[in-house]
Design an enzyme around this catalytic site. Structure first.
Site, short mmCIF file in Angstrom:
data_model
loop_
_atom_site.label_atom_id
_atom_site.label_comp_id
_atom_site.label_asym_id
_atom_site.label_seq_id
_atom_site.Cartn_x
_atom_site.Cartn_y
_atom_site.Cartn_z
N ASP A 287 43.00 40.87 30.10
CA ASP A 287 43.78 40.33 31.22
C ASP A 287 44.59 41.49 31.82
OD1 ASP A 287 44.90 38.67 33.09
OD2 ASP A 287 45.46 37.10 31.68
C1 NOJ Z 1 46.44 37.44 35.23
C2 NOJ Z 1 45.98 36.07 34.84
O1 NOJ Z 1 46.45 35.74 33.56
C3 NOJ Z 1 44.48 35.89 34.87
O2 NOJ Z 1 44.20 34.53 34.70
C4 NOJ Z 1 43.90 36.42 36.14
O3 NOJ Z 1 42.51 36.21 36.15
C5 NOJ Z 1 44.27 37.87 36.29
N1 NOJ Z 1 45.71 38.02 36.33
C6 NOJ Z 1 43.65 38.50 37.53
O4 NOJ Z 1 44.26 38.03 38.66
#
Ligand code: NOJ
Length: 762
Positions: A287
């Site tokens: 993430d």
């Molecule tokens: C953080 C989030 O937790 C995740 O769900 C998301 O896909 C990513 N950012 C990218 O935007």
């Protein structure tokens, strides 16, 4: 010549029968990638492991990548996300395939969460439809739109089981149940990926957040998680596993710790479980800056945590560039191996190959499809249908709903004529200007036959500092220039002139979603004050509640005549709400997450274990497991939802009261539509294992069927129960069944059920 053709045909035929036609592409892919990797330098391989965002989309962390163009030209980037639009994607791809030495195309990802340009209800809402084909179709449509706009990778589905509605991200998932969550995970992966990754209108899914992110302590965003393996295996892991079995091309690791090791650096999770036990063959991406964040978790400096992540089985580093800047050094110092880097690189190249990017890097940039597909009328129609099917009718005293298409309606509330909150959280590519507010929808659906008077009545919240936190991506809580009293007077004025009040209230869209945890999950004070004054008018009161999470709405449900919970319903919110309010569609949604009576009850979920001192009923009993100040039961249980019609369940019949391990039994029940409308009912099957080597839940969903019944019609609904439905992970984490007594329940929600029992024998 003819003989040669004939022999070739025969050969083809034999090879096809033997399955060689299936293997051929894999062989070709392996050859292609092996020969490509032979040409790659170590830096170029590490470059493939780097995922960047140049900004322009929504940044969900402190950093946004810099010098992206230069890095692409140098072969230091494997993929991008947050680049919105076919033209920009084409430009970025052009840099990769013309300027970088080996011309390796980029992956283009995005948070395609509930629709793309056409925005559907939030995932939690969609889950309340219990309609797998519809959910699959929603992902299919999103893929069709997104791939026409250049994307080939969706950061979805989010399948985190969540029992704590304080956590804002409950909005993005499918609620509290592992069985339903697994079905939805599978439907979403199939919707995005279709029959494979080779088509230009399907994209690669990325199941997230692996794992257990839905269990953050206290419901506080990005918090740590601590959980027993038995709990993980039985309740939290099944949806991820289902997504892997459905063939998801990628997995995103989560921010939280598991056994005190962050998921992103957790070898047990990413290698032993995901790859070795589940056989996952795709790649794992972190993430947003999750690799770097391991430093805050106390795992060491950037080089250490990057090596930890690679060693654990992470393939791609989102935004943080720890892989890019430290892996080479770690290799020289013997902290990672060349094989680990090669494996990660190979998995990413394989995904690109399967997506067809080596054949045509621009295959997802298709202006002709873009013009035809994006925001097309049929997609808006689907958005309206999906929304109608997602609403949950919580109360309908004296059949106040559906409303008559005559007389005067006072439409009141901060969300009654609002566009900015209709799409819900994580609608990065949606355009709220295109959404239909409730006022417009009510007018569209009722034509001129109803006199609709509108007043805002209150702000979503009067608290300016709270509003500031919610308004980071634009104004969601719009604090009116008028005083609360002026707004209230206007609302009471129209309420007194009307036959019925429809109050549209709830949460702003960014009161849920990422980084939007709440310690109180009530309707904000400004709106509750309004409701209390409206109640005093004595007019029938209908509440339409928009939200991204369950809310503690005790006063509201007690005092309103009817409550329709619509979540955040997407582009067609207003039309769909009006369709349901006026009876063009009979609501059929059922809750997929329990509604607590108070925050202090959390976690409250239906599939809990029994205590040694269970409370018989909801009254207080000394020395039993309960509270002094609140009942144990939720305000609304899992599976609950009303219809305008009523359904009667007949006697539950079992084909046998003994189940052999090799056999099956059938449970049947006749469901009759006894009301005045045609309607749909979700018939739910639950089981309970009465005696086992570990404590088992009081009920577990094991099947459901959504049926349509015309007014007066009856249907026999049957479920087949076999050994697979009785399996669980025991204390040794073996997936087993244990002979003995089982209870079986069938009903329209998890609490109102008909009961039967059977014995499992060897
Ligand atoms: C953080 C989030 O937790 C995740 O769900 C998301 O896909 C990513 N950012 C990218 O935007």
């Amino acid at each position: 010549m003819k003989t040669k053709i004939f022999i070739a045909l025969i050969l083809c035929f034999i090879l096809t029968i033997k399955g060689y036609s299936q293997q051929q592409p894999a062989v070709t892919m392996n050859n292609f990638i092996t020969s490509l990797m032979k040409k790659m330098t170590l830096d170029e391989k590490i470059g493939q492991l780097n995922l960047l965002t140049p900004g322009g989309g929504i940044a969900t962390g402190a950093v946004v990548s810099s010098d992206v163009e230069t890095k692409i030209s140098k072969g230091q980037v494997g993929g991008l996300f947050g680049v919105i639009g076919e033209e920009k994607i084409r430009q970025a791809q052009e840099i990769a395939v013309t300027k970088s030495r080996l011309k390796i195309p980029l992956l283009f990802g995005s948070d395609v969460i509930h629709g793309y340009k056409t925005t559907f209800p939030i995932p939690l809402a969609l889950s309340c439809s219990w309609d797998m084909l519809m959910i699959e179709r929603s992902a299919r449509i999103a893929a069709t739109e997104a791939t026409a706009d250049g994307l080939n990778w969706a950061f979805s589905p989010m399948v985190d089981i969540a029992r704590d509605p304080r956590w804002g991200r409950v909005a993005e998932g499918a609620g509290e149940d592992p069985y339903l969550g697994s079905q939805i995970a599978k439907a979403m992966v199939m919707g995005y990926q279709g029959n494979g990754l080779g088509n230009d209108n399907t994209l690669m899914s990325c199941v997230k957040h692996f794992a257990l992110y839905g269990a953050v302590e206290g419901g506080r965003e990005y918090n740590t998680v601590d959980m027993s393996r038995v709990k993980m295996y039985n309740y939290y892991l099944p949806p991820y596993k289902a997504a892997v079995e459905a063939g998801t091309g990628s997995v995103m690791s989560s921010f939280n710790t598991i056994d005190n090791i962050p998921a992103t650096g957790n070898k047990w999770l990413l290698t032993d479980l995901l790859r070795k036990q589940w056989g996952f063959k795709g790649f794992v991406v972190s993430d947003y800056t999750a690799v770097n964040e391991m430093t805050e978790h106390g795992m060491g400096d950037l080089q250490t945590v990057s090596a930890l992540a690679l060693n654990a089985g992470l393939d791609m580093d989102m935004v943080g560039e720890g892989f890019l800047t430290t892996l080479k050094k770690s290799l020289q110092e013997g902290k990672v191996t060349r094989k680990q880097i090669d494996d990660a690189c190979q998995r990413i190249l394989e995904a690109k190959y399967k997506l067809g990017l080596f054949t045509d890097p621009y295959r997802y940039c298709n202006v002709e499809r873009l013009a035809r597909e994006v925001l097309s009328a049929d997609k808006r129609t689907a958005a309206r249908e999906f929304a109608e099917h997602s609403f949950v009718l919580l109360k309908n005293k004296d059949q106040l709903l559906p409303l008559k298409k005559s007389g005067t309606i006072a439409l009141i509330g901060p969300l009654a004529n609002d566009k900015s909150n209709m799409l819900g959280t994580w609608a990065v590519s949606g355009n709220s200007d295109l959404s239909i507010p409730v006022l417009e929808g009510m007018k569209n659906v009722s034509g001129n036959s109803v006199n609709i008077l509108y007043a805002k009545g209150a702000n979503i919240s009067d608290d300016t500092s709270f509003a500031k936190k919610v308004n980071v991506f634009g104004t969601r809580i719009d604090i009116d220039k008028r005083s609360p009293k002026e707004m209230m007077d206007e609302a009471l004025g129209i309420a007194n002139r009307s036959d019925v009040i429809v109050a549209v209230i709830g949460e702003a869209s960014e009161m849920t979603g990422e980084s939007s945890s709440r310690s109180q999950i009530n309707i904000p004070a400004s709106q509750l004050t309004l409701l209390k004054e409206l109640k005093k008018t004595g007019k029938p009161l209908v509440l339409v509640i928009m939200s991204g999470r369950p809310l503690t709405i005790n006063w509201e449900t007690e005092n309103a005549n009817a409550v329709l919970f619509t979540w955040h319903a997407g582009d067609e919110a207003g039309n769909a709400i009006a369709d349901v309010l006026f009876g063009n569609y009979d609501p059929s949604g059922k809750l997929t997450i329990s509604f607590p009576r108070s925050v202090g009850q959390i976690p409250v979920y239906y599939n809990h274990l029994n205590t040694g001192r269970p409370n018989p009923g909801d009254d207080f009993n000394k020395f039993h497991s309960n509270y002094l100040d609140v009942e144990n039961s939720p305000l609304f249980p899992f599976g609950y939802g009303l219809s305008y019609t009523s359904f009667q369940y007949g006697d539950l019949k079992l084909s046998s009261t003994t189940l052999k391990t090799t056999g099956t039994i059938r449970a049947s029940i006749t469901v009759t539509n006894t009301g005045n409308y045609d309607g749909e009912e979700v018939v739910q099957l639950y089981l309970r294992d009465m005696v086992a080597s570990i404590a088992r839940p009081v009920k577990e969903l094991k099947g459901f069927q959504k049926i349509f019944l015309k007014k007066g019609e009856s249907k026999l609904v049957s479920f087949t129960i076999g050994i697979e439905d009785l399996k669980f992970y025991n204390a040794a984490l073996k997936y087993v069944t244990e002979p003995g007594d089982f209870k079986l329940f069938v009903g329209g929600n998890s609490q109102e059920v008909k009961e039967g029992s059977f014995k499992l024998v060897n």
